[in-house]
Every structure is written in structure tokens, then in C-alpha cells.
Write a protein that holds these residues in place. Structure first.
Motif, PDB file in Angstrom:
ATOM      1  N   ALA A 100      -5.500   1.310  -2.537  1.00 54.99           N
ATOM      2  CA  ALA A 100      -5.047   1.116  -1.160  1.00 54.99           C
ATOM      3  C   ALA A 100      -5.705  -0.109  -0.535  1.00 54.99           C
ATOM      4  O   ALA A 100      -5.045  -0.913   0.147  1.00 54.99           O
ATOM      5  CB  ALA A 100      -5.337   2.360  -0.333  1.00 54.99           C
ATOM      6  N   ALA A 119      -4.253  -3.351  -2.069  1.00 58.28           N
ATOM      7  CA  ALA A 119      -2.866  -3.537  -1.633  1.00 58.28           C
ATOM      8  C   ALA A 119      -2.816  -4.021  -0.186  1.00 58.28           C
ATOM      9  O   ALA A 119      -2.036  -4.914   0.160  1.00 58.28           O
ATOM     10  CB  ALA A 119      -2.087  -2.235  -1.796  1.00 58.28           C
ATOM     11  N   ARG A 120      -3.650  -3.451   0.664  1.00 62.57           N
ATOM     12  CA  ARG A 120      -3.708  -3.906   2.064  1.00 62.57           C
ATOM     13  C   ARG A 120      -4.112  -5.368   2.148  1.00 62.57           C
ATOM     14  O   ARG A 120      -3.584  -6.125   2.975  1.00 62.57           O
ATOM     15  CB  ARG A 120      -4.695  -3.047   2.859  1.00 62.57           C
ATOM     16  N   GLU A 168       0.821  -1.200   0.000  1.00 60.06           N
ATOM     17  CA  GLU A 168       0.000   0.000   0.000  1.00 60.06           C
ATOM     18  C   GLU A 168       0.863   1.260   0.000  1.00 60.06           C
ATOM     19  O   GLU A 168       0.593   2.220  -0.735  1.00 60.06           O
ATOM     20  CB  GLU A 168      -0.919   0.004   1.221  1.00 60.06           C
TER      21      GLU A 168
END
Length: 386
Positions: free
Chosen positions: A299, A302-303, A61
Motif C-alpha cells: 500500500a 503504491a501510494r 493502491e
């Protein structure tokens, strides 16, 4: 994320220097060597390497945020560096999941090695699921690769090329082989990169003439076709997320330039700034509404990669979808930015003109629009013929 400051890794003064050099490399069709040198000195090549191995230990992220930031200065530099970060990101996927085999990528990145991405092949729409490159097994357990790779970013500077090929001769063949080769006389880089945009990436064609990967640099041997192996998930997830980040960064820069332009330009008819014109305000708002959707999507995904969330087969729809939305959004924003910038944006010396050309490259990266839609259709409707 509370203590994460992107300016720590990409300071404003570094971005300013990269931005100043970007039009020169675009005009002269040259690789941004000074950008790479400064980024390497700043430790940027190892941002995804764990701290215990000498890297910055950032999350995917955080790397995505940084790539958006870098793309606002030079899309071509960000896209070129992306390909190196993909391999360090795959190494992170491996280490996070306790899978050995890519520690040499992490150690190499810390030492200043530059890893290039040698997966794309002309006409190979199987991408990660197949290869036209021959992978010949060697007596010591290594492999010799013969074939042609296209769009090899970082072509003038890479030190190790991550690639795949097809082993058709071993007892358990066919097997897709993923490995890394050094730059030797068996690797020929063509000087054929003369494109509409993203010129600084220098993504040239690479011819492999029996290029040998040592046994300890043969990372994976898997069955061709869709495969849950960590190498497939690692490449696909990191590649799509970081690509989405670069094109989202382009959109942000185009939006910022548009806002600045309409605040400066004044109408001869009304005497007011264009920022007060209802039609212009609608156009800026349309750009902002489109852009605002992407950073939180990137985000979130990605997390979930970092947290090892198991979406199963749905991962492919989510990842190809965010990449597709990012590039179509960025192209839309660039289109609108050209209109808000006025006739001056049509000149090649105008930054918006370069962004407009750079953003077009997004459609050619996997997953392309056809693949993204096919994946989504299969997820929602089932495979064809059922």
C-alpha cells in the motif's frame, strides 16, 4: 481510501463463482473464460482508467487491494488479469504525469479490449533493458516485430499485445521500441502451457512473424539499458506492485484455510481442537506475522507511485524488494499451511495443494531472487569493482 469498499468491485458472490471454477481450470488446464467475462461485465478491466475516460478511476493502491482479494479466489485468474492491469496501470502513470501516448489503452480497456504483456523472452535477463526481438521500422512510422515472447498470459483471449523489440537499422539505432500489435496471422500462439501451477493463466509462447504495430501504437523509442523513461518506470512499478499483491493474496487464502482447518480438526490424543495445540498455534502465528508485513508495504509503495514521489534510482530496490518479499513470504506461508492442513492437503483436490503449486510461480517473475539481491547490493555497496 475511506470510501473504498473492495466488495463494490469484487462482490462476494462473484468471488464465490470464481473460486468454484478455479479447481476445474487447474485440473483441465483451461483458460477461465467465464471469470474474464464476468470481470469485464463488472468493469474490472478498467478500474485503473480515469473516470473522465469511462473507468473507475481507482488508485494503484486500491487496485493492489483488489488483486489481493481476487487472488484469494483464483490465483491464476488474478495473475492473468494482472497482465492487462499492468498496461492500464502504465497508462495511468503516463496520464498522471502528463505524458501522452497511451490514451488508446485506457479507451480500449473501457471498450472491453484485453491487453497482454509481451516482454519476457527466453534467456533475456536484460528484461526491460534489452530485447532479442527485431523491431523493423516501416515507411509509415510503424514497426514490424519478429521474435519469440514467452509466458504470454491471456494467450487465448488477448486483443492487443504490448511488447518491445530492438531497432538496429535506423539512423539513431540501437533503440528499444515499445508498441502494441493486434492479433493477426503474423502472431502465432503455441499450445504449450502445461505447468505445475498457475495453469489457468494459459501463459503460452508467442511467435511474432513481422507483426506490425501501427504508427499511433508505437509508444516509445528509447536507448537500451537502464533508463529513467516513464515507460520503464511505469512497467516496473506497476508490474512489481501488482505481482506482490497476487502472491500476498495467495498467502492470505492459505492462512485463512489453515485457521479454519485447525479449528475443525481434533486431536485423538487430547480430545481438543488443534487450535489449542501450542505447536500449531506457534505455526499459525508464524504465518500471520509473515503475512501481516506485506499489505502495508504494498500500500505504501503504491501510494508513492500515485503521488509521484521521487525516489530516484532507489525505486528499483524498493520495487524489486517488495515483490521478492511477497513471493518468499507467500511460499513460506504455503509451506506452513500444508503442514497445518495435515495429510489431506497433499491430495491434488485440496485447495491448499493448488495454492502450494501456484505460489511456486512467483520466483520466476522478474525481478527474480538473483536480480533483486543484485539490485539491493548495488544500492547499499555500490556497483561491483568499486
Amino acid at each position: 481510501m475511506t470510501d473504498f469498499d473492495p466488495a463494490t468491485y469484487l462482490p462476494d458472490d462473484l468471488l464465490d463463482r470464481i473460486r468454484e471454477r478455479a479447481p476445474i481450470h487447474d485440473r483441465e488446464n483451461t483458460f477461465p473464460q467465464a471469470d474474464l467475462d464476468e470481470l469485464r461485465a463488472a468493469g474490472y478491466l478498467s478500474i485503473l482508467v480515469p473516470a473522465e475516460r469511462g473507468g473507475a478511476g481507482l488508485s494503484l493502491e486500491q487496485a493492489a487491494i483488489l488483486q489481493q482479494r481476487l487472488a484469494t479466489a483464483s490465483p491464476a485468474t488474478a495473475l492473468a488479469i494482472n497482465m492487462h492491469l499492468v498496461w492500464t496501470g502504465v497508462a495511468k502513470v503516463f496520464s498522471d504525469r502528463g505524458v501522452p501516448g497511451l490514451e488508446f489503452v485506457q479507451d480500449g480497456a473501457v471498450a472491453g479490449e484485453v491487453f497482454a504483456f509481451g516482454i519476457s523472452e527466453g534467456g533475456n535477463d536484460l528484461v526491460l533493458f534489452g530485447s532479442d526481438t527485431d523491431a523493423a521500422p516501416q515507411p509509415d512510422g510503424g514497426y514490424a516485430f519478429t521474435g519469440t515472447k514467452i509466458f504470454t498470459s491471456l494467450a487465448p483471449v488477448w486483443t492487443k499485445l504490448g511488447l518491445h523489440g530492438l531497432d538496429t537499422t535506423s539512423a539513431d539505432a540501437p533503440k528499444l521500441v515499445f508498441a502494441f500489435v493486434d492479433r493477426t496471422d503474423a502472431v502465432v500462439t503455441s499450445d504449450d502451457w502445461d505447468t505445475l501451477g498457475m495453469r489457468g493463466t494459459q501463459s503460452r509462447t508467442t511467435r511474432l512473424n513481422g507483426a506490425v504495430a501501427a504508427p499511433d501504437h508505437v509508444v516509445r523509442r528509447i536507448d537500451p539499458g537502464p533508463n529513467p523513461d516513464p515507460i520503464v518506470f511505469g512497467i516496473f512499478s506497476v508490474f512489481e506492485i501488482l505481482l506482490a499483491s497476487v502472491y500476498t493474496g495467495i498467502a492470505r487464502r492459505a492462512l485463512d484455510l489453515s485457521v479454519a482447518a485447525v479449528q475443525k480438526r481434533r486431536s485423538k490424543k487430547t480430545g481438543t481442537a488443534y487450535s489449542q495445540d501450542p505447536d500449531i498455534r506457534w505455526r499459525i502465528a508464524d504465518m500471520a506475522l509473515a503475512y501481516d508485513a506485506l499489505p502495508p508495504q504494498i500500500a505504501a509503495l503504491a501510494r508513492e507511485v500515485d503521488a509521484q514521489v521521487d525516489h530516484g534510482a532507489r525505486w528499483f530496490t524498493l520495487l524489486s524488494g517488495v515483490k521478492h518479499r511477497a513471493v518468499t513470504m507467500a511460499k513460506h506461508v504455503a509451506d506452513q499451511a500444508m503442514l497445518t492442513g495435515g495429510g489431506g492437503s497433499y491430495f491434488s483436490s485440496n485447495e491448499l495443494s493448488r495454492l502450494y503449486r501456484d505460489v511456486l510461480a512467483g520466483m520466476f517473475h522478474p525481478s527474480d531472487p538473483e536480480s533483486a539481491h543484485s539490485t539491493a547490493a548495488s544500492a547499499w555497496l555500490g556497483p561491483l569493482g568499486t
